[in-house]
Design a protein around this motif. Structure first.
Motif, PDB file in Angstrom:
ATOM      1  N   ASP A   1      -0.837  -6.296  -8.267  1.00 56.39           N
ATOM      2  CA  ASP A   1      -0.568  -6.917  -7.108  1.00 56.39           C
ATOM      3  C   ASP A   1       0.887  -7.637  -6.856  1.00 56.39           C
ATOM      4  O   ASP A   1       1.363  -7.417  -5.757  1.00 56.39           O
ATOM      5  N   ALA A   2       1.447  -7.871  -8.087  1.00 57.38           N
ATOM      6  CA  ALA A   2       2.701  -8.356  -8.072  1.00 57.38           C
ATOM      7  C   ALA A   2       3.710  -7.526  -7.880  1.00 57.38           C
ATOM      8  O   ALA A   2       4.535  -7.556  -7.114  1.00 57.38           O
ATOM      9  N   ALA A   3       3.529  -6.205  -8.457  1.00 65.08           N
ATOM     10  CA  ALA A   3       4.503  -5.289  -8.147  1.00 65.08           C
ATOM     11  C   ALA A   3       4.577  -4.638  -6.868  1.00 65.08           C
ATOM     12  O   ALA A   3       5.726  -4.332  -6.284  1.00 65.08           O
ATOM     13  N   TYR A   4       3.406  -4.583  -6.288  1.00 66.21           N
ATOM     14  CA  TYR A   4       3.258  -3.780  -5.034  1.00 66.21           C
ATOM     15  C   TYR A   4       3.858  -5.123  -3.694  1.00 66.21           C
ATOM     16  O   TYR A   4       4.144  -4.452  -2.668  1.00 66.21           O
ATOM     17  N   GLU A   5       3.880  -6.303  -4.181  1.00 62.18           N
ATOM     18  CA  GLU A   5       4.092  -7.020  -3.367  1.00 62.18           C
ATOM     19  C   GLU A   5       5.741  -7.161  -3.454  1.00 62.18           C
ATOM     20  O   GLU A   5       6.357  -7.138  -2.074  1.00 62.18           O
ATOM     21  N   CYS A   6       6.381  -6.766  -4.508  1.00 64.45           N
ATOM     22  CA  CYS A   6       7.750  -6.542  -4.634  1.00 64.45           C
ATOM     23  C   CYS A   6       8.207  -5.288  -3.556  1.00 64.45           C
ATOM     24  O   CYS A   6       9.240  -5.140  -2.975  1.00 64.45           O
ATOM     25  N   GLU A   7       7.149  -4.047  -4.063  1.00 65.44           N
ATOM     26  CA  GLU A   7       7.739  -2.934  -3.504  1.00 65.44           C
ATOM     27  C   GLU A   7       7.380  -2.950  -2.036  1.00 65.44           C
ATOM     28  O   GLU A   7       8.258  -2.267  -1.146  1.00 65.44           O
ATOM     29  N   LEU A   8       6.558  -3.815  -1.504  1.00 65.58           N
ATOM     30  CA  LEU A   8       6.418  -3.759  -0.084  1.00 65.58           C
ATOM     31  C   LEU A   8       7.533  -4.508   0.588  1.00 65.58           C
ATOM     32  O   LEU A   8       7.961  -4.141   1.685  1.00 65.58           O
TER      33      LEU A   8
ATOM     34  N   HIS B   1      10.504  -4.690  -0.642  1.00 66.73           N
ATOM     35  CA  HIS B   1      11.713  -3.509  -0.554  1.00 66.73           C
ATOM     36  C   HIS B   1      11.622  -2.636   0.277  1.00 66.73           C
ATOM     37  O   HIS B   1      12.577  -2.173   0.934  1.00 66.73           O
ATOM     38  N   PHE B   2      10.438  -2.036   0.589  1.00 66.32           N
ATOM     39  CA  PHE B   2      10.173  -1.024   1.616  1.00 66.32           C
ATOM     40  C   PHE B   2      10.731  -1.538   3.257  1.00 66.32           C
ATOM     41  O   PHE B   2      11.224  -1.037   3.795  1.00 66.32           O
ATOM     42  N   GLU B   3      10.363  -2.888   3.360  1.00 67.08           N
ATOM     43  CA  GLU B   3      10.625  -3.407   4.675  1.00 67.08           C
ATOM     44  C   GLU B   3      11.806  -3.878   4.695  1.00 67.08           C
ATOM     45  O   GLU B   3      12.544  -3.599   5.898  1.00 67.08           O
ATOM     46  N   ASP B   4      12.705  -3.823   3.614  1.00 67.85           N
ATOM     47  CA  ASP B   4      14.119  -4.286   3.453  1.00 67.85           C
ATOM     48  C   ASP B   4      14.914  -2.904   3.688  1.00 67.85           C
ATOM     49  O   ASP B   4      16.046  -2.806   4.289  1.00 67.85           O
ATOM     50  N   SER B   5      14.379  -1.940   3.025  1.00 65.28           N
ATOM     51  CA  SER B   5      15.196  -0.864   2.934  1.00 65.28           C
ATOM     52  C   SER B   5      14.607   0.736   3.511  1.00 65.28           C
ATOM     53  O   SER B   5      15.583   1.701   3.663  1.00 65.28           O
ATOM     54  N   GLY B   6      13.438   0.745   3.541  1.00 64.22           N
ATOM     55  CA  GLY B   6      12.570   1.820   4.017  1.00 64.22           C
ATOM     56  C   GLY B   6      12.487   2.703   2.784  1.00 64.22           C
ATOM     57  O   GLY B   6      11.809   3.910   3.167  1.00 64.22           O
ATOM     58  N   ASP B   7      12.696   2.366   1.785  1.00 65.25           N
ATOM     59  CA  ASP B   7      12.640   3.314   0.346  1.00 65.25           C
ATOM     60  C   ASP B   7      11.213   3.226  -0.082  1.00 65.25           C
ATOM     61  O   ASP B   7      10.538   1.857  -0.431  1.00 65.25           O
ATOM     62  N   ALA B   8      10.485   4.136  -0.168  1.00 65.43           N
ATOM     63  CA  ALA B   8       8.934   4.193  -0.475  1.00 65.43           C
ATOM     64  C   ALA B   8       8.821   3.696  -2.057  1.00 65.43           C
ATOM     65  O   ALA B   8       7.480   3.426  -2.449  1.00 65.43           O
TER      66      ALA B   8
ATOM     67  N   PRO C   1      -4.697  -4.762  -2.861  1.00 66.02           N
ATOM     68  CA  PRO C   1      -4.369  -4.597  -1.278  1.00 66.02           C
ATOM     69  C   PRO C   1      -2.845  -4.385  -0.871  1.00 66.02           C
ATOM     70  O   PRO C   1      -2.431  -3.978  -0.004  1.00 66.02           O
ATOM     71  N   GLY C   2      -2.173  -4.970  -1.951  1.00 66.01           N
ATOM     72  CA  GLY C   2      -0.644  -4.711  -1.499  1.00 66.01           C
ATOM     73  C   GLY C   2      -0.247  -3.226  -1.615  1.00 66.01           C
ATOM     74  O   GLY C   2       0.489  -2.772  -0.828  1.00 66.01           O
TER      75      GLY C   2
END
Length: 218
Positions: free
Chosen positions: A20-27, A29-36, A93-94
């Motif tokens: 959950d914590a990892a995908y919160e960060c990934e999400l 990051h994606f919103e900031d950079s578009g990197d999947a 969910p993230g």
């Protein structure tokens, strides 16, 4: 993560809180950079799996389940290869929120994504021709709370959601061929082991990876 069943140490990688914590960060990051984000086991792992499906002439309308889909990149590549009935599940969910945003970016609204725990799948999760796991069984194996029992639940769940004669493709960096055979021997037949080379997982690289193709016994 290169231990063996008798050597496994409980790890945060086996907990929902970690992901959950990892995908919160990934999400973010994606919103900031578009990197999947990271592709577990690298792009080669995706080519290997899709190559097997194509070699076996698995119909493009076969229902395929990605277990622990994460950012959904495997589903993106399956869709680009022509597969049309794709489902991704993750208990975080993230992860599902991230994968939905990636599908929107890629123009793939037909890919189905849902929050599901494979250890307790809903009744609607059934009838799949193919199930794919890249690292999820590894994470289950590291759960600090009764991992052995959770592995048994995992095997039973995969068996239940697959059609008779359906295929299960698993990529693991924790388990050898013989160990996976022992875990999945009841209810599944081993069809083949796929060749591997270097992979990327959790920010580390190596070549200690096993990829097996099982078929659900009829």
């Amino acid at each position: 993560m290169d231990g063996r069943p008798g050597d496994f140490e409980p790890s945060a990688l086996g907990t929902r809180e970690h992901w959950d914590a990892a995908y919160e960060c990934e999400l973010q990051h994606f919103e900031d950079s578009g990197d999947a984000g990271e592709i577990w086991f690298g792009e080669e792992s995706i080519r290997r799996l899709i190559g097997w499906l194509e070699k076996q002439k698995i119909p493009l309308d076969s229902c395929i389940l990605d277990i622990g889909t994460g950012n959904g990149v495997l589903l993106v590549e399956l869709a680009k290869s022509g597969y049309t009935d794709l489902v991704g599940i993750d208990y975080s969910p993230g992860a599902i929120q991230l994968s939905k945003k990636i599908m929107e970016k890629e123009g793939l609204p037909q890919v189905k994504l849902q929050v599901e725990d494979i250890l307790n799948p809903s009744d609607e999760l059934s009838g799949f021709h193919v199930c794919i796991d890249k690292g999820t069984f590894d994470a289950v194996s590291l759960n600090p709370e009764n991992a052995a029992e959770k592995r048994k639940h995992y095997v039973k769940s995969v068996h239940r959601v697959l059609k008779s004669g359906g295929f299960f493709l698993i990529t693991s960096c924790n388990w050898t061929r013989e160990e996976l055979l022992n875990e999945f021997g009841e209810g599944f037949l081993l069809l083949e082991e796929l060749p591997t080379s270097v992979f990327c997982y959790g920010g580390k690289t190596g070549n200690n990876v096993t990829v097996l193709v099982f078929q659900k016994k009829i």
